[in-house]
Design an enzyme around this catalytic site. Sequence first.
Site, PDB file in Angstrom:
ATOM      1  N   GLY A  13       0.814  -1.176  -0.038  1.00 34.99           N
ATOM      2  CA  GLY A  13       0.049  -0.112  -0.204  1.00 34.99           C
ATOM      3  C   GLY A  13       0.874   1.241   0.131  1.00 34.99           C
ATOM      4  N   ASP A  64      -2.640  -7.083  -6.643  1.00 35.72           N
ATOM      5  CA  ASP A  64      -4.178  -6.576  -6.511  1.00 35.72           C
ATOM      6  C   ASP A  64      -4.576  -7.406  -5.532  1.00 35.72           C
ATOM      7  OD1 ASP A  64      -6.841  -6.388  -6.470  1.00 35.72           O
ATOM      8  OD2 ASP A  64      -7.294  -6.349  -8.703  1.00 35.72           O
ATOM      9  N   VAL A  65      -4.756  -6.742  -4.270  1.00 37.64           N
ATOM     10  CA  VAL A  65      -5.114  -7.629  -2.994  1.00 37.64           C
ATOM     11  C   VAL A  65      -6.377  -8.224  -3.212  1.00 37.64           C
ATOM     12  CG1 VAL A  65      -3.414  -6.344  -1.539  1.00 37.64           C
ATOM     13  CG2 VAL A  65      -5.706  -5.537  -1.849  1.00 37.64           C
ATOM     14  N   TYR A 155     -17.166  10.216   5.257  1.00 38.04           N
ATOM     15  CA  TYR A 155     -16.226   9.011   5.231  1.00 38.04           C
ATOM     16  C   TYR A 155     -17.174   7.666   5.055  1.00 38.04           C
ATOM     17  CZ  TYR A 155     -11.940   6.641   6.630  1.00 38.04           C
ATOM     18  OH  TYR A 155     -10.868   5.799   6.678  1.00 38.04           O
ATOM     19  N   LYS A 162     -13.674   0.128   7.685  1.00 42.60           N
ATOM     20  CA  LYS A 162     -12.396   0.238   8.711  1.00 42.60           C
ATOM     21  C   LYS A 162     -12.916  -0.424   9.901  1.00 42.60           C
ATOM     22  CE  LYS A 162      -9.128   2.604   6.482  1.00 42.60           C
ATOM     23  NZ  LYS A 162      -8.065   1.856   6.044  1.00 42.60           N
ATOM     24  N   LYS A 192      -2.583  15.051   5.418  1.00 40.49           N
ATOM     25  CA  LYS A 192      -2.764  15.414   4.213  1.00 40.49           C
ATOM     26  C   LYS A 192      -2.104  14.453   3.235  1.00 40.49           C
ATOM     27  CE  LYS A 192      -2.927  19.894   3.518  1.00 40.49           C
ATOM     28  NZ  LYS A 192      -2.449  21.326   3.369  1.00 40.49           N
ATOM     29  N   THR A 193      -2.852  13.500   2.813  1.00 43.92           N
ATOM     30  CA  THR A 193      -2.299  12.577   1.961  1.00 43.92           C
ATOM     31  C   THR A 193      -3.127  12.308   0.541  1.00 43.92           C
ATOM     32  OG1 THR A 193      -3.759  10.512   2.664  1.00 43.92           O
ATOM     33  CG2 THR A 193      -1.617  10.966   3.981  1.00 43.92           C
ATOM     34  N   LEU A 194      -2.734  11.679  -0.634  1.00 42.10           N
ATOM     35  CA  LEU A 194      -3.438  11.681  -1.621  1.00 42.10           C
ATOM     36  C   LEU A 194      -4.690  10.880  -1.391  1.00 42.10           C
ATOM     37  CD1 LEU A 194      -3.094  11.918  -4.707  1.00 42.10           C
ATOM     38  CD2 LEU A 194      -2.200   9.529  -4.790  1.00 42.10           C
ATOM     39  N   ALA A 195      -4.724   9.804  -0.499  1.00 46.95           N
ATOM     40  CA  ALA A 195      -6.010   9.209  -0.272  1.00 46.95           C
ATOM     41  C   ALA A 195      -7.068   9.897   0.392  1.00 46.95           C
ATOM     42  CB  ALA A 195      -5.739   7.802   0.483  1.00 46.95           C
TER      43      ALA A 195
END
Length: 265
Positions: A13, A64-65, A155, A162, A192-195
Amino acid sequence: MKLMEGKRGVIFGVSNTHGIAYGIAKQLYEAGAEIAFTYAGEVMEKRVRPIAESMNAKIIMNCDVTKEEQVKAVFAEIEKVYGKIDFVVHAVAFANREDLTGEFINTSIEGWNLAMGVSAYSLVSLARNARPLMNQGGSMLALTYLGSEKVVANYNIMAIAKAALEASARYLAVDLGKDGVRVNCLSSGAVKTLAASGIDGFGKMLKAAVVKAPLKRNVTLEDVGKTGLYLLSDLSSGVTGEVIHVDCGCHAVYASAEEMELVTK
């Protein structure tokens, strides 16, 4: 001797140098660990390969999980190169953009199944295939978020995924505990991430977290990385089935004095 010297493992990931998985990988590498990396597709390979190569990775593979045969291929290569491993990091999650905005009630069955399969069931698949290769004292770590426990605007389906991930980790902790392997979740605060950019209103979430948090700041990749290192190392040898929050204390506060002041204005 470094904390993770002689330890080997795999991270599923990592996507860029701004993500939580990278923060953990960086701490592991600097502590002496050998890390195998996976990526999902050609686009992600261009991002992941330079990171993996900078950490002297011997294994960099497509995976690809949601496809068991690809997961099996990764662990077959790991067994060939390393024999046994000491840690596995699950940092994989995905949901359709339309399911991360508006009302949760409108989630489609297709969106539900996609998010649950990629984000939660994949942990079970990784654990099942990693189990024969895990050294006693090994550790598995999955990344989660407070939205699994409390309602976080937009979310939506990812919160449900989750929650399933965390419950799965507890059951896996029992199964793998027989082998002396620990399974935990790390619940990071907003970073602050891409996801995270895919969540509608994320910028406001970052500002709100500063107001609520006892430490009065947002969590950093270094904060999260160091806790990941702790959970994957022998320092946490008696910790399993846990969800560890790294969010500057946000999870512990219902309403801060600052928030109450804002409401009264």
